[in-house]
Design a protein around this motif. Structure first.
Motif, mmCIF file in Angstrom:
data_model
loop_
_atom_site.group_PDB
_atom_site.id
_atom_site.type_symbol
_atom_site.label_atom_id
_atom_site.label_comp_id
_atom_site.label_asym_id
_atom_site.label_seq_id
_atom_site.Cartn_x
_atom_site.Cartn_y
_atom_site.Cartn_z
ATOM 1 N N PHE A 66 0.832 -1.203 0.000
ATOM 2 C CA PHE A 66 0.000 0.000 0.000
ATOM 3 C C PHE A 66 0.869 1.257 0.000
ATOM 4 O O PHE A 66 0.651 2.176 -0.799
ATOM 5 N N LEU A 67 1.852 1.316 0.901
ATOM 6 C CA LEU A 67 2.701 2.506 0.992
ATOM 7 C C LEU A 67 3.553 2.693 -0.258
ATOM 8 O O LEU A 67 3.776 3.822 -0.693
ATOM 9 N N ASP A 68 4.008 1.597 -0.856
ATOM 10 C CA ASP A 68 4.770 1.704 -2.104
ATOM 11 C C ASP A 68 3.898 2.302 -3.209
ATOM 12 O O ASP A 68 4.357 3.133 -3.996
ATOM 13 N N GLN A 69 2.641 1.882 -3.254
ATOM 14 C CA GLN A 69 1.710 2.438 -4.247
ATOM 15 C C GLN A 69 1.465 3.925 -3.979
ATOM 16 O O GLN A 69 1.459 4.738 -4.900
ATOM 17 N N GLN A 70 1.287 4.293 -2.713
ATOM 18 C CA GLN A 70 1.072 5.698 -2.366
ATOM 19 C C GLN A 70 2.291 6.540 -2.717
ATOM 20 O O GLN A 70 2.160 7.660 -3.206
ATOM 21 N N PHE A 71 3.493 6.002 -2.473
ATOM 22 C CA PHE A 71 4.708 6.718 -2.847
ATOM 23 C C PHE A 71 4.736 6.962 -4.352
ATOM 24 O O PHE A 71 5.035 8.064 -4.808
ATOM 25 N N MET A 72 4.431 5.911 -5.126
ATOM 26 C CA MET A 72 4.458 6.047 -6.582
ATOM 27 C C MET A 72 3.461 7.114 -7.038
ATOM 28 O O MET A 72 3.782 7.951 -7.884
ATOM 29 N N LEU A 73 2.256 7.082 -6.483
ATOM 30 C CA LEU A 73 1.244 8.074 -6.867
ATOM 31 C C LEU A 73 1.699 9.493 -6.503
ATOM 32 O O LEU A 73 1.523 10.425 -7.285
ATOM 33 N N GLN A 74 2.285 9.654 -5.323
ATOM 34 C CA GLN A 74 2.778 10.968 -4.920
ATOM 35 C C GLN A 74 3.908 11.415 -5.841
ATOM 36 O O GLN A 74 3.944 12.568 -6.277
ATOM 37 N N HIS A 75 4.811 10.529 -6.150
ATOM 38 C CA HIS A 75 5.942 10.869 -7.014
ATOM 39 C C HIS A 75 5.453 11.326 -8.392
ATOM 40 O O HIS A 75 5.899 12.359 -8.903
ATOM 41 N N VAL A 76 4.537 10.570 -8.967
ATOM 42 C CA VAL A 76 3.989 10.936 -10.278
ATOM 43 C C VAL A 76 3.260 12.279 -10.189
ATOM 44 O O VAL A 76 3.386 13.124 -11.080
ATOM 45 N N HIS A 77 2.519 12.503 -9.111
ATOM 46 C CA HIS A 77 1.822 13.789 -8.913
ATOM 47 C C HIS A 77 2.837 14.935 -8.872
ATOM 48 O O HIS A 77 2.644 15.965 -9.533
ATOM 49 N N TYR A 78 3.899 14.770 -8.095
ATOM 50 C CA TYR A 78 4.909 15.823 -8.005
ATOM 51 C C TYR A 78 5.528 16.114 -9.367
ATOM 52 O O TYR A 78 5.725 17.270 -9.734
ATOM 53 N N LEU A 79 5.852 15.075 -10.117
ATOM 54 C CA LEU A 79 6.455 15.281 -11.433
ATOM 55 C C LEU A 79 5.483 15.960 -12.385
ATOM 56 O O LEU A 79 5.875 16.832 -13.164
ATOM 57 N N ARG A 80 4.231 15.567 -12.328
ATOM 58 C CA ARG A 80 3.229 16.120 -13.244
ATOM 59 C C ARG A 80 2.913 17.577 -12.917
ATOM 60 O O ARG A 80 2.789 18.409 -13.813
ATOM 61 N N HIS A 81 2.780 17.895 -11.647
ATOM 62 C CA HIS A 81 2.341 19.241 -11.258
ATOM 63 C C HIS A 81 3.485 20.195 -10.900
ATOM 64 O O HIS A 81 3.283 21.407 -10.916
ATOM 65 N N TYR A 82 4.636 19.657 -10.556
ATOM 66 C CA TYR A 82 5.762 20.496 -10.135
ATOM 67 C C TYR A 82 7.041 20.093 -10.870
ATOM 68 O O TYR A 82 8.132 20.098 -10.309
ATOM 69 N N GLY A 83 6.910 19.756 -12.128
ATOM 70 C CA GLY A 83 8.032 19.256 -12.916
ATOM 71 C C GLY A 83 9.212 20.201 -13.022
ATOM 72 O O GLY A 83 10.329 19.772 -13.298
ATOM 73 N N GLU A 84 8.992 21.486 -12.781
ATOM 74 C CA GLU A 84 10.084 22.470 -12.844
ATOM 75 C C GLU A 84 10.787 22.642 -11.503
ATOM 76 O O GLU A 84 11.710 23.444 -11.382
ATOM 77 N N ALA A 85 10.381 21.884 -10.504
ATOM 78 C CA ALA A 85 10.979 21.999 -9.169
ATOM 79 C C ALA A 85 12.382 21.415 -9.138
ATOM 80 O O ALA A 85 12.775 20.627 -10.000
ATOM 81 N N GLU A 86 13.125 21.814 -8.116
ATOM 82 C CA GLU A 86 14.407 21.177 -7.793
ATOM 83 C C GLU A 86 14.049 19.994 -6.896
ATOM 84 O O GLU A 86 13.477 20.169 -5.824
ATOM 85 N N PHE A 87 14.369 18.789 -7.337
ATOM 86 C CA PHE A 87 14.152 17.585 -6.550
ATOM 87 C C PHE A 87 15.509 17.219 -5.963
ATOM 88 O O PHE A 87 16.380 16.696 -6.665
ATOM 89 N N LEU A 88 15.695 17.527 -4.686
ATOM 90 C CA LEU A 88 17.009 17.410 -4.060
ATOM 91 C C LEU A 88 17.026 16.331 -2.989
ATOM 92 O O LEU A 88 16.059 16.146 -2.248
ATOM 93 N N ILE A 89 18.160 15.663 -2.902
ATOM 94 C CA ILE A 89 18.413 14.694 -1.845
ATOM 95 C C ILE A 89 19.272 15.397 -0.802
ATOM 96 O O ILE A 89 20.287 16.024 -1.130
ATOM 97 N N VAL A 90 18.852 15.306 0.445
ATOM 98 C CA VAL A 90 19.619 15.854 1.564
ATOM 99 C C VAL A 90 20.561 14.748 2.033
ATOM 100 O O VAL A 90 20.125 13.626 2.298
#
Length: 183
Positions: A66-90
């Protein structure tokens, strides 16, 4: 059977500048996220979200699926709606400890997401990352906005301490905005 395209990130952007001493002095670094980070980010998402579902008593395999699916959905949402963002690893001492997604826009910056591994929470790291973004926004004459879950009172308190104010309360999230001091 149709195979889904692997999860990835947009092409690296060049917005990462020198970090303030409040971060670099603690061995903190930021780097662009890449496809090789997906597995670690998925596990981070699990670590952060699993406690919310613990009382449901799901078998661990079902909870992880379930959580893996939710992560995937969130990731796709972020890419689709905020594709110009800086995606940074701390990173701390070269090891990933969180993610910091920031969309720099002309009017105001949007903190899309900040998530730190549980072992890295409560040490001022989140506050230092956000303060760095605020300083950058202020230097450009811009404010910042973010959304935080209504139930996440610890994050709301942090944002309040950093000068963010509630501008809209939605059923599941609160929108907060920070405006730089005029002077």
């Amino acid at each position: 059977m149709h195979s889904a395209a692997p999860l990835s990130f947009p092409q690296e952007r060049s917005g990462i500048g020198p970090l303030p001493a409040s971060l670099s002095g603690r061995g903190i670094g930021l780097r662009a996220a890449c496809g090789e980070d997906i597995d670690w980010l998925r596990l981070l998402y699990r670590d952060l979200r699993a406690p919310e579902f613990a009382e449901l008593g799901w078998p661990q395999s079902a909870l992880h699926a379930f959580l893996d699916q939710q992560f995937m959905l969130q990731h796709v949402h972020y890419l689709r709606h905020y594709g110009e963002a800086e995606f940074l690893i701390v990173e701390q001492a070269g090891r990933p400890v969180g993610r910091f997604y920031l969309l720099r826009e002309a009017r105001e910056h949007l903190l899309v997401d900040i998530s730190l591994a549980p072992a890295s929470c409560g040490q001022g790291l989140g506050g230092a990352l956000i303060a760095m973004a605020q300083q950058e926004a202020a230097a450009l004459g811009r404010g910042m906005r973010l959304h935080v879950e209504s139930a996440n009172t610890a994050a709301q308190q942090l944002y309040d301490r950093l000068g963010f104010r509630v501008v809209e309360a939605l059923p599941t999230h609160i929108m907060m905005r920070w405006t730089p001091a005029q002077g």
